[in-house]
Design an enzyme around this catalytic site. Structure first.
Site, PDB file in Angstrom:
ATOM      1  N   ASP A  27       0.821  -1.215   0.000  1.00 41.26           N
ATOM      2  CA  ASP A  27       0.000   0.000   0.000  1.00 41.26           C
ATOM      3  C   ASP A  27       0.861   1.274   0.000  1.00 41.26           C
ATOM      4  OD1 ASP A  27      -1.867  -1.990   0.326  1.00 41.26           O
ATOM      5  OD2 ASP A  27      -3.009  -0.969   1.864  1.00 41.26           O
ATOM      6  N   ASP A  62      -0.948  -4.295  -3.678  1.00 46.71           N
ATOM      7  CA  ASP A  62      -1.892  -3.184  -3.836  1.00 46.71           C
ATOM      8  C   ASP A  62      -1.178  -1.845  -3.730  1.00 46.71           C
ATOM      9  OD1 ASP A  62      -3.828  -5.170  -3.870  1.00 46.71           O
ATOM     10  OD2 ASP A  62      -4.262  -4.975  -1.746  1.00 46.71           O
TER      11      ASP A  62
END
Ligand SMILES: *[C@@H]1O[C@H](CO)[C@@H](O)[C@H](O)[C@H]1NC(C)=O
Ligand SMILES: *[C@@H]1O[C@H](CO)[C@@H](O)[C@H](O)[C@H]1NC(C)=O
Ligand SMILES: *[C@@H]1O[C@H](CO)[C@@H](O)[C@H](O)[C@H]1NC(C)=O
Ligand SMILES: *[C@@H]1O[C@H](CO)[C@@H](O)[C@H](O)[C@H]1NC(C)=O
Length: 441
Positions: free
Chosen positions: A212, A233
């Site tokens: 992230d 991600d």
């Protein structure tokens, strides 16, 4: 989100999705949406043209033009020879509701600070030298315990959060240097940069982290000539963003997922969002497989055009994550004229699109983010001298007794409390709650 535990599932889903039953079937919803996007595009082109022949010929937002006509420069130098020693001290000196652009001329070096740029301070520029950059770094993760004794969460892990509009960064390194979470570990999200303000541009910047890395949270954003490094991600959120000439690198031996674009019907405004990549390069530096994206939300939307993809990019390309019928849910994943061993569109999941020139056109330009009204050339060139006038050196925070404590313990500042509980900002709370809920789900 980004649970490593979900990855085996992710892989099996991807295999299922690649089965011949799901062969290319663009579907009526996709066609309707393309028509609508193309119509929007034409309307906007017409609007800009009309504006350009108006009184000034200027298509920039009026407030932005005014801000650019009234610039102030604060020199920030961690070694102490500027107006301020820390970025937090310089940001604190900006008056709330400023109408002029404030340029922080960031001298090279490490800035170990947690930054939260309040939405009440728009038109801020972080200007550095890409060859000898300012490195803004912190090491919080979602599991870091905050002042209230609870984990700070994904949003709270952020090194540098930008919530105001019209932000610009040039040549800056944004970094989260928390150790990479072990596969399967919880709370490893470690955001380096979170952009929540609209009309933000990043040039020659590095956004560096693991899980992230870049929370492309909300608003219109432009990333040009940037290096983005991460694992799971690592570009995520519901921004509407155009990435041009960027180098995007997976740092893991395990599976990396490049995007988790959160376009969904359940967050206000998110339906306007999407990530578009043009002339980027995607590669892995540790050998792990790379997915181009997985669907965070029912209508996730990502397009790659003219992008070089290394062999680490998995043939199926995309993953539906928890969406059961990606082909009919409103997910739009497309590619156009990409190259390299990872780019074979014929092997992609059946519900991904090999776009035509007409279909890709609305995505592959700054018009995708309505850039004519706010994108300007990067603030390159020699640094302007400090134009900060109101302070004598005696009361400059860089010299005051308080400043050393703020340099050493940015966590004690009001801003860090804000960073761990951004819900205090009214316009923020709703979206943050829903994103957090998804992330913890
Ligand atoms: C220029 O910007 C400064 C800082 O935002 C502000 O205080 C000042 O009023 C502005 N001046 C004009 C002429 O807009
Ligand atoms: C900015 O990035 C571009 C693309 O990598 C590069 O050509 C250019 O030299 C960079 N500018 C500077 C000042 O480093
Ligand atoms: C593509 O990106 C590279 C940098 O990654 C840049 O040098 C090149 O000029 C770009 N090409 C176009 C057509 O923009
Ligand atoms: C932003 O600044 C305003 C005005 O000072 C303040 O009321 C608000 O609490 C700040 N927001 C955050 C999240 O710190």
């Amino acid at each position: 989100m980004g649970r490593n535990m979900a990855l085996p599932l992710l892989l099996s889903l991807a295999v299922l999705a690649a089965s011949p039953a799901a062969t290319a079937n663009p579907g009526a919803a996709f066609d309707n949406w393309l028509t609508a996007t193309n119509t929007d595009y034409k309307v906007n082109q017409a609007l800009y043209a009309k504006k350009a022949v108006g009184d000034t010929g200027n298509t920039l937002d009026a407030s932005l033009s005014a801000a650019e006509a009234n610039k102030t420069t604060y020199v920030v130098d961690p070694k102490g020879s500027g107006d301020y020693k820390t970025i937090n001290a310089a940001l604190a000196a900006i008056p709330e509701g400023n109408t002029g652009r404030v340029i922080l001329d960031l001298k090279p070096g490490e800035y170990r600070e947690k930054i939260f740029l309040n939405l009440s301070k728009p038109f801020v520029t972080f200007k550095s030298d890409p060859m000898n950059p300012a490195i803004i770094v912190y090491s919080d993760t979602a599991a870091t315990v905050g002042k209230d004794g609870k984990p700070v969460g994904t949003v709270g892990s952020t090194t540098c959060a930008i919530e105001s509009d019209y932000f610009v960064a040039y040549g800056v390194v944004f970094k989260n240097d928390a150790p990479l979470a072990k596969p399967g570990a919880k709370g490893g999200q470690a955001v380096a940069l979170r952009v929540f303000g609209t009309k933000a541009a990043f040039y020659n910047c590095t956004i560096d982290g693991g899980q992230d890395t870049l929370y492309d949270h909300k608003g219109l954003h432009y990333f040009k000539d940037c290096l983005i490094r991460g694992s799971v991600d690592f570009i995520f959120g519901f921004g509407r963003s155009f990435y041009e000439n960027c180098d995007i690198v997976s740092i893991v031996k395990e599976v990396a997922v490049l995007t988790a674009q959160q376009r969904t019907k359940t967050i206000e405004g998110a339906i306007e969002s999407g990530f578009s990549f043009k002339n980027c390069s995607i590669r892995g530096e540790a050998g792990g497989q790379i997915y181009l994206g997985r669907a965070w939300g029912d209508s996730s939307r990502v397009v790659y055009a003219y992008t070089q993809m290394s062999k680490e990019v998995v043939p199926v390309g995309w993953d539906g994550w928890s969406i059961k019928a990606p082909e009919s849910s409103g997910i739009y994943y497309g590619e156009f004229k990409c190259s390299g061993p990872g780019s074979d569109a014929k092997k992609r999941v059946g519900w991904a699109q090999d776009l035509t020139e007409a279909q890709v056109k609305p995505f592959i330009g700054t018009h995708y983010v309505f850039g004519d009204s706010w994108i300007q050339p990067p603030p390159t060139g020699k640094s302007a001298p400090s134009t900060k006038t109101s302070k004598s050196s005696a009361d400059s925070p860089a010299e005051s007794p308080d400043s050393s404590s703020s340099a050493e313990s940015p966590k004690s500042s009001k801003d860090s409390a804000a960073a761990s509980s951004p819900k205090s900002s009214a316009s923020y709370s709703k979206d943050a709650k829903s994103s957090e809920k998804k992330k913890e789900a």
